[in-house]
Enzyme design. Structure first.
Site, PDB file in Angstrom:
ATOM      1  N   ASP A 232       0.858  -1.184   0.000  1.00  0.00           N
ATOM      2  CA  ASP A 232       0.000   0.000   0.000  1.00  0.00           C
ATOM      3  C   ASP A 232       0.894   1.235   0.000  1.00  0.00           C
ATOM      4  OD1 ASP A 232      -2.390  -1.454   0.134  1.00  0.00           O
ATOM      5  OD2 ASP A 232      -2.221  -1.639   2.304  1.00  0.00           O
ATOM      6  N   LEU A 233       0.940   1.937  -1.098  1.00  0.00           N
ATOM      7  CA  LEU A 233       1.868   3.045  -1.301  1.00  0.00           C
ATOM      8  C   LEU A 233       1.778   4.056  -0.160  1.00  0.00           C
ATOM      9  CD1 LEU A 233       3.904   4.409  -3.200  1.00  0.00           C
ATOM     10  CD2 LEU A 233       1.953   5.562  -4.275  1.00  0.00           C
ATOM     11  N   ASP A 234       2.912   4.317   0.478  1.00  0.00           N
ATOM     12  CA  ASP A 234       3.039   5.324   1.539  1.00  0.00           C
ATOM     13  C   ASP A 234       2.116   5.059   2.730  1.00  0.00           C
ATOM     14  OD1 ASP A 234       4.877   6.574  -0.070  1.00  0.00           O
ATOM     15  OD2 ASP A 234       3.459   8.045  -0.877  1.00  0.00           O
ATOM     16  N   GLU A 235       1.704   3.813   2.921  1.00  0.00           N
ATOM     17  CA  GLU A 235       0.792   3.492   4.018  1.00  0.00           C
ATOM     18  C   GLU A 235       1.408   2.531   5.030  1.00  0.00           C
ATOM     19  OE1 GLU A 235      -2.094   4.902   4.457  1.00  0.00           O
ATOM     20  OE2 GLU A 235      -2.073   6.025   2.576  1.00  0.00           O
TER      21      GLU A 235
END
Length: 290
Positions: A232-235
Site C-alpha cells: 500500500d503506497l506510503d501506508e
C-alpha cells in the site's frame, strides 16, 4: 558491580501478550547469565493488551557475550510467554543498501552521518535508476550500481536488485528518495526491512511539484514521514515524522529546501532506530524505544 567501559553490549527486543511476570523473568534470566542491565524500556499497550520491551545488557565482568548461548537460554522464557523476540550484538553494523534516483540530499546525509559514526551502518551499495549521483557514492567509497528502470524492464530491474540484496546479505534497504514504485512482490520480499521517506503535508499533495502545490495553497506546516515499505503506497508502519512551520513569505523553492531538511532528519532517525534494534512492528503500527 561496575562494568568495564569497553564491555560488549547485547540487545534483547521482545513483544507478546501482556501477562504478569515478564519483566521478572527477563531480568532473572540475565542475572542467571551473569549480565547487568544497562538500559531498559518497556511499554504496556492498554489498547492491544500487548507488552513491548527493549533491554541492553552486558556481562558484569566485561567478558564477551556468547549470543548463541544466550538465545538458547532465553528460548524457554520466550515460549512460555509466546514472545516474538530477537537478541543482537549492539555494536553490529547492519548491512544496508541505499536506493536513490536524482535527489541527493537524503543519500548525502546518510553517508555523511555514517562517515562520522553517527550511524552504525555497513553500506554495501548505492543502487539508482539514474547515473547522476555516482559521484556521491564514489566520494564516500561506496559501490554504485546503475539499474535503469522502464515500464517494460521493471521486472528484470527488480530481479537484479534482489540479486544484490541476496548476494550482499543486505539487512536493510533504504529508499532515500527513490522515485520508482516497487511492485507488490518486491514489497513483500522486503517486508520489515525496507524504509521509505516522503513529504508529509496537510492537505496531502500528490504528483509532481508537491512544494509548488503547497505554496499555491498557502500551507503553514510541511514535513516528512519515514515508514516501512508495504504494497500500500506510503501506508506502511510509521517510524518517524518531522514537521516544520512555514509561512507566506517563503517561495516554492524555499519550501522545498525546508522539506529537504525535514526529510533528512526523519529518515536518519528512522534508520538509526531500526539499526539499533529500537523499533518493534505490530500490525500497521510501530513501537519505537528512542
Amino acid at each position: 558491580m561496575t562494568r568495564p567501559a569497553e564491555a560488549q553490549h547485547g540487545v534483547l527486543v521482545l513483544s507478546c501478550q501482556d501477562a504478569p511476570g515478564i519483566v521478572h523473568a527477563v531480568s532473572g534470566l540475565l542475572v542467571q547469565e551473569r549480565c547487568t542491565i544497562l538500559e531498559s524500556h518497556q511499554f504496556d499497550s492498554p489498547v492491544s493488551d500487548m507488552f513491548y520491551m527493549r533491554v541492553e545488557f552486558a556481562h558484569v565482568d566485561g567478558t564477551p557475550l556468547d549470543f548463541p548461548r544466550l538465545c538458547q537460554a532465553f528460548e524457554d522464557t520466550a515460549q512460555r510467554f509466546g514472545m516474538n523476540w530477537r537478541i543482537a550484538d549492539a555494536s553490529e553494523r547492519q548491512r544496508v543498501l541505499i536506493m536513490v534516483s536524482q535527489y541527493a540530499h537524503c543519500l548525502n546525509d546518510l553517508l555523511f552521518r555514517n562517515s562520522i559514526d553517527e550511524l552504525n551502518l555497513d553500506v554495501v551499495a548505492v543502487v539508482s535508476n539514474h547515473p547522476d549521483l555516482q559521484h556521491i557514492a564514489d566520494f564516500y567509497g561506496v559501490p554504485f550500481r546503475h539499474i535503469p528502470v522502464t515500464r517494460e524492464t521493471k521486472p528484470e530491474a527488480e530481479a537484479a536488485l534482489l540479486d544484490i540484496v541476496r548476494e550482499e546479505r543486505v539487512q536493510l534497504v533504504v529508499l532515500a528518495r527513490y522515485m520508482q514504485i516497487l511492485s507488490d512482490g518486491l514489497c513483500r520480499e522486503l517486508e520489515g526491512r525496507a524504509i521509505n521517506i516522503h513529504h508529509s503535508m496537510l492537505p496531502s499533495f500528490k504528483g509532481a511539484r508537491p512544494y509548488h502545490q503547497a505554496h499555491a495553497r498557502g500551507v503553514k506546516f510541511i514535513g516528512a514521514t519515514a515508514h516501512y515499505v508495504t504494497a500500500d503506497l506510503d501506508e506502511g508502519p510509521i517510524i518517524e515524522q518531522e514537521m516544520l512551520r512555514v509561512d507566506h513569505s517563503l517561495s516554492p523553492e524555499q519550501l522545498a529546501a525546508r522539506g529537504r531538511e525535514a526529510e533528512t532528519r526523519a529518515l536518519s532517525h528512522a534508520v538509526r532506530w531500526h539499526t539499533e534494534n529500537r523499533v518493534v512492528i505490530h500490525g500497521n503500527r510501530t513501537v519505537v524505544f528512542e
